[in-house]
Design a protein around this motif. Structure first.
Motif, PDB file in Angstrom:
ATOM      1  N   ILE A  26       3.331  -2.497   1.591  1.00 43.21           N
ATOM      2  CA  ILE A  26       1.904  -2.210   1.426  1.00 43.21           C
ATOM      3  C   ILE A  26       1.280  -1.952   2.804  1.00 43.21           C
ATOM      4  O   ILE A  26       1.494  -2.725   3.729  1.00 43.21           O
ATOM      5  CB  ILE A  26       1.236  -3.414   0.733  1.00 43.21           C
ATOM      6  N   GLU A  50      -5.949  -6.160  -6.113  1.00 45.06           N
ATOM      7  CA  GLU A  50      -5.649  -4.903  -5.401  1.00 45.06           C
ATOM      8  C   GLU A  50      -4.249  -4.960  -4.794  1.00 45.06           C
ATOM      9  O   GLU A  50      -3.458  -4.034  -4.914  1.00 45.06           O
ATOM     10  CB  GLU A  50      -6.681  -4.669  -4.279  1.00 45.06           C
ATOM     11  N   THR A  53      -1.618  -4.799  -7.557  1.00 46.56           N
ATOM     12  CA  THR A  53      -1.522  -3.446  -8.123  1.00 46.56           C
ATOM     13  C   THR A  53      -0.735  -2.537  -7.188  1.00 46.56           C
ATOM     14  O   THR A  53       0.209  -1.859  -7.626  1.00 46.56           O
ATOM     15  CB  THR A  53      -2.927  -2.873  -8.378  1.00 46.56           C
ATOM     16  N   SER A  54      -1.037  -2.567  -5.906  1.00 43.81           N
ATOM     17  CA  SER A  54      -0.295  -1.674  -4.997  1.00 43.81           C
ATOM     18  C   SER A  54       1.140  -2.158  -4.813  1.00 43.81           C
ATOM     19  O   SER A  54       2.048  -1.349  -4.630  1.00 43.81           O
ATOM     20  CB  SER A  54      -1.000  -1.512  -3.649  1.00 43.81           C
ATOM     21  N   GLN A  55       1.352  -3.470  -4.978  1.00 41.71           N
ATOM     22  CA  GLN A  55       2.711  -4.001  -4.874  1.00 41.71           C
ATOM     23  C   GLN A  55       3.591  -3.467  -6.007  1.00 41.71           C
ATOM     24  O   GLN A  55       4.751  -3.133  -5.784  1.00 41.71           O
ATOM     25  CB  GLN A  55       2.652  -5.539  -4.933  1.00 41.71           C
ATOM     26  N   GLN A  57       3.180  -0.597  -7.528  1.00 41.67           N
ATOM     27  CA  GLN A  57       3.451   0.824  -7.244  1.00 41.67           C
ATOM     28  C   GLN A  57       4.555   0.947  -6.194  1.00 41.67           C
ATOM     29  O   GLN A  57       5.467   1.758  -6.317  1.00 41.67           O
ATOM     30  CB  GLN A  57       2.160   1.509  -6.771  1.00 41.67           C
TER      31      GLN A  57
END
Ligand SMILES: COc1ccc(-c2nc3ccccc3n2[C@H](C(=O)Nc2c(C)cccc2C)C2CCCCC2)c(OC)c1
Length: 232
Positions: A26, A50, A53-55, A57
């Motif tokens: 990230i 947040e 969620t990015s983790q 992806q």
């Protein structure tokens, strides 16, 4: 004393996995953010969702680089991602927490996390896990392989072809075992200790839904992706 040797193929496999693991991290560093400011429980919860969620992806991108993963049944690939996302998140958090920081920073970070909004009862098990990961002083190859072994867990819910996943996991476990012997020659049971952390990780991950719904604030909002991954 059996001579442990990593083969050329295993060397290449380890490089692919470690490079992918380092590439797919990230961008913004949450630890730095937390060390800069004290946030409210609401702000921390938003930051957590947040980050998570990015983790997820990032995890999807990382798995594309695991040799053999894309050859698995497509639905099994989804089942493995869904089944390992929470564990991967805690493993990543543990690695972030255990990073070498200027003196005093780890204590500040720990304090900020204790006061983040998470309810008291989960703080001890969470930090026990973080500290037990920290004590292992894993090199980055071990971290990358441990995350890969976690993703390739055959007995996740809804996995159809468990044998195919098992074969992949065994390939990774063999490299990890040899790496542990070579990196920690004075500690023959290091590999076993490492795998023991995965049991602690699975237990900790059982609490994560509770951790979220008991976050000290009302009206917990989740992103659609997290609703998919987290049972919320
Ligand atoms: C489900 O409950 C959790 C999960 C993780 C943590 C957690 N342990 C951390 C250890 C070191 C640094 C930050 C740490 N986090 C959060 C974080 O973002 N984890 C993180 C994620 C989510 C993805 C990628 C990478 C990471 C680090 C901070 C989110 C904002 C409030 C404070 C915790 C947590 O702390 C209370 C509770």
């Amino acid at each position: 004393k059996e001579k442990v040797e990593i083969t050329k193929e295993q060397q290449a496999l380890m490089k692919i996995i470690t490079d992918a693991y380092n590439r797919h991290q990230i961008p913004q560093d949450v630890a730095k953010k937390l060390l800069q400011d004290q946030y409210s429980a609401e702000e921390n919860f938003l930051l957590l969702t947040e980050m998570a969620t990015s983790q997820v992806q990032v995890l999807v991108e990382f798995t594309k680089n695991i040799p053999g993963f894309l050859s698995l049944d497509r639905e099994d690939q989804i089942a493995l991602l869904k089944g390992s996302a929470v564990e991967a998140m805690f493993l990543r958090s543990a690695q972030v927490f255990s990073r070498k920081m200027p003196s005093g920073h780890t204590e500040v970070l720990e304090e900020r996390i204790r006061k983040s909004g998470i309810s008291e009862e989960f703080i001890t098990p969470m930090f026990n896990f973080y500290k037990s990961i920290g004590e292992l002083h894993m090199v980055q190859e071990e971290q990358a392989l441990l995350t890969t072994v976690t993703i390739l867990t055959p007995d996740r819910p809804y996995v159809k072809d468990q044998q195919a996943v098992e074969r992949l996991q065994e390939t990774m476990l063999d490299v990890l075992r040899k790496l542990c012997v070579l990196q920690h020659p004075q500690e023959p049971q290091y590999f076993a200790r490492l795998l023991g952390r995965l049991t602690e990780l699975r237990t900790l991950s059982h609490y994560h839904t509770e951790m979220l719904v008991s976050w000290r604030m009302n009206d917990h909002k989740f992103t659609p992706l997290l609703c998919e991954i987290w049972d919320v």
